[in-house]
Scaffold this motif. Structure first.
Motif, PDB file in Angstrom:
ATOM      1  N   GLY A  91       0.822  -1.249  -0.219  1.00  0.00           N
ATOM      2  CA  GLY A  91      -0.230  -0.118  -0.112  1.00  0.00           C
ATOM      3  C   GLY A  91       0.539   1.170  -0.267  1.00  0.00           C
ATOM      4  N   THR A 100      -4.197   5.146  -4.975  1.00  0.00           N
ATOM      5  CA  THR A 100      -4.967   3.349  -6.317  1.00  0.00           C
ATOM      6  C   THR A 100      -6.266   3.661  -5.900  1.00  0.00           C
ATOM      7  OG1 THR A 100      -3.964   1.722  -4.261  1.00  0.00           O
ATOM      8  CG2 THR A 100      -2.291   1.840  -5.529  1.00  0.00           C
ATOM      9  N   ASN A 130      -9.282  -1.094  -4.266  1.00  0.00           N
ATOM     10  CA  ASN A 130      -8.216  -0.978  -2.943  1.00  0.00           C
ATOM     11  C   ASN A 130      -9.280  -2.364  -2.746  1.00  0.00           C
ATOM     12  OD1 ASN A 130      -6.528   0.779  -3.775  1.00  0.00           O
ATOM     13  ND2 ASN A 130      -7.284   2.042  -2.278  1.00  0.00           N
ATOM     14  N   GLY A 135      -3.000  -0.812  -0.382  1.00  0.00           N
ATOM     15  CA  GLY A 135      -3.669   0.744  -1.647  1.00  0.00           C
ATOM     16  C   GLY A 135      -3.407   1.616  -0.878  1.00  0.00           C
TER      17      GLY A 135
END
Ligand code: AMP
Length: 428
Positions: free
Chosen positions: A8, A37, A45, A33
């Motif tokens: 992440g 993202t 995610n 994430g």
């Protein structure tokens, strides 16, 4: 096909962004994430921790993921690759035995010595008295390293014998790095210029990625405490064609041959952190079993080839037929961090100025960010990595810093001199 990116941070945002550009990819899932993202085209995610291997395997099966790329080291060292293979899941990253190249500095130093791969002189210790006797015998400067994973913070470059003794007592006596510091490596201080060199490998064939250099120290002038990395750029001018040849022939190929000799199969990204001495000899400071963060961000900003195709050919055993195309421009990434990092810092600060879209010349990669309603807020120490591209490292830096100036939150902190060594070389 669907891709799963584990992690992440900023590296994972760059990996997800790059994979989403592949025509073969319908969707990229990132676990867990970040806000960056979450907002990326074709990317979703899912809130599964990068360390929860059972849940990650379950997710890959449930979502019918064709390829999993593991960003951080912990799940690799913990053996996610073998767990995936048990369920017929394609996982890009080395197995647990191979990941010991990152997971144990003592293992790696012994390995390097056994195969005569250039590195600093060293000894490993578990007892304070023996370690301190060695420090006194060697003198300063000297480097003290926790054996195990310490999120990039388990290395003390001691300028004096007293500092070195304190580091030894902290690690072996006080357990300042927990189990990671129950064994320590004490090594010779190496002088020179650092560079990062990453390759994709199936254990035999090697596809070199563009060279890069990062800045680990928090403050301008490479001063202040060590961090996970405050910025990076690619290419690294110190890695000339001649030095690259030496890195491949004297470090990368002998390392893979040594692993094969030891019966260890390595597949994935292999990262060598190197000190290039004035005599041009590249010495290994460390290996990482994954891509570096923040080096990944400028490197992938320059990669024109399809990363998913490269990973697939590695897994299929056809990496020897693959090649990578690079943007000729330089890329430079500035990490925007929370004030106080790498010590304690606040989170939950609203970030403004993120609305400017990516251009041909810049891209904002998120790291410690989260969505809160309509706001993007800080959720970690390293918050963003703003990458600029340009005809030189200097112009890439101008572009990156121009984009940095648009972004604000309370207590934002960044270095103003990312790339200074390369820029000084360009000025010569
Ligand atoms: P590592 O986590 O092993 O990469 O070490 C973190 C940082 O400490 C490196 O990026 C170097 O800047 C520095 N360092 C580590 N080992 C040495 C060494 N033997 N000599 C000089 N600097 C070192």
């Amino acid at each position: 096909m669907k891709i799963l990116i584990v992690g992440g941070g900023g590296r994972e945002h760059a990996l997800a962004w790059k994979c989403a550009q592949s025509d073969d990819v319908t969707e990229v899932i990132v676990a867990p994430g970040n806000a960056g993202t979450a907002m990326e085209h074709k990317v979703r995610n899912i809130d599964v921790s990068a360390n929860d291997i059972d849940a990650l395997i379950g997710l890959a099966e449930a979502e019918k993921v064709s390829l999993t790329i593991v960003g951080p080291e912990q799940p690799l060292v913990a053996g996610i690759r073998a767990r995936g293979e048990e369920r017929n899941l394609a996982c890009f990253g080395p197995g647990g035995a191979a990941a010991r190249l990152e997971g144990s500095k003592a293992f790696t130093k012994d390995f390097l010595q056994r195969y005569a791969i250039p590195t600093a002189e060293y000894q490993s210790f578990t007892e304070i008295d023996a370690a301190i006797a060695y420090v006194r015998e060697q003198g300063a400067p000297i480097v003290i390293k926790a054996d195990g994973l310490a999120a990039g913070k388990g290395v003390i470059v001691a300028a004096s014998v007293a500092d070195a003794e304190r580091a030894v007592r902290d690690m072996l006596g006080q357990g300042s790095f927990g189990d990671a510091g129950r064994r320590i490596v004490i090594e010779e201080f190496l002088d020179g210029e650092e560079a990062s060199f990453m390759v994709i490998t199936d254990g035999k064939s090697v596809l070199p990625l563009a060279s890069s250099q990062d800045h680990k120290a928090r403050d301008d002038g490479d001063r202040g405490p060590n961090t996970g990395g405050m910025g990076a750029y690619s290419p690294a001018p110190v890695v000339t064609a001649e030095i690259e040849r030496k890195i491949l022939n004297d470090v990368i190929y002998p390392t893979l041959a040594g692993l094969r000799e030891d019966g260890i199969h390595y597949l994935g990204f292999l990262y060598a952190g190197l000190m290039i001495a004035a005599d041009g000899v590249p010495r290994v400071i460390e290996f990482n079993c994954r891509m570096g963060d923040p080096e990944t961000q400028p490197i992938l900003a320059r990669l024109n080839s399809d990363l998913v195709a490269l990973c697939k050919s590695t897994l299929a055993g056809t990496l020897n037929e693959a090649s990578a195309e690079w943007d000729e421009r330089a890329a430079l990434g500035v990490v925007m961090a929370a004030g106080g990092y790498p010590g304690s810092y606040a989170t939950g600060k609203t970030i403004t100025g993120l609305s400017n879209p990516a251009t041909q010349h810049s891209k904002v990669f998120h790291a410690g960010t989260a969505l809160q309603g309509r706001d993007t807020v800080t959720s970690g120490g390293r918050v963003l990595c703003v990458v600029g591209l340009g005809d030189s490292v200097a112009t890439a830096g101008d572009t990156a810093y121009a984009a940095v100036k648009d972004i604000h939150w309370d207590d934002v902190y960044y270095r103003n001199d990312i790339g200074h060594r390369a820029i000084a070389r360009e000025g010569c």
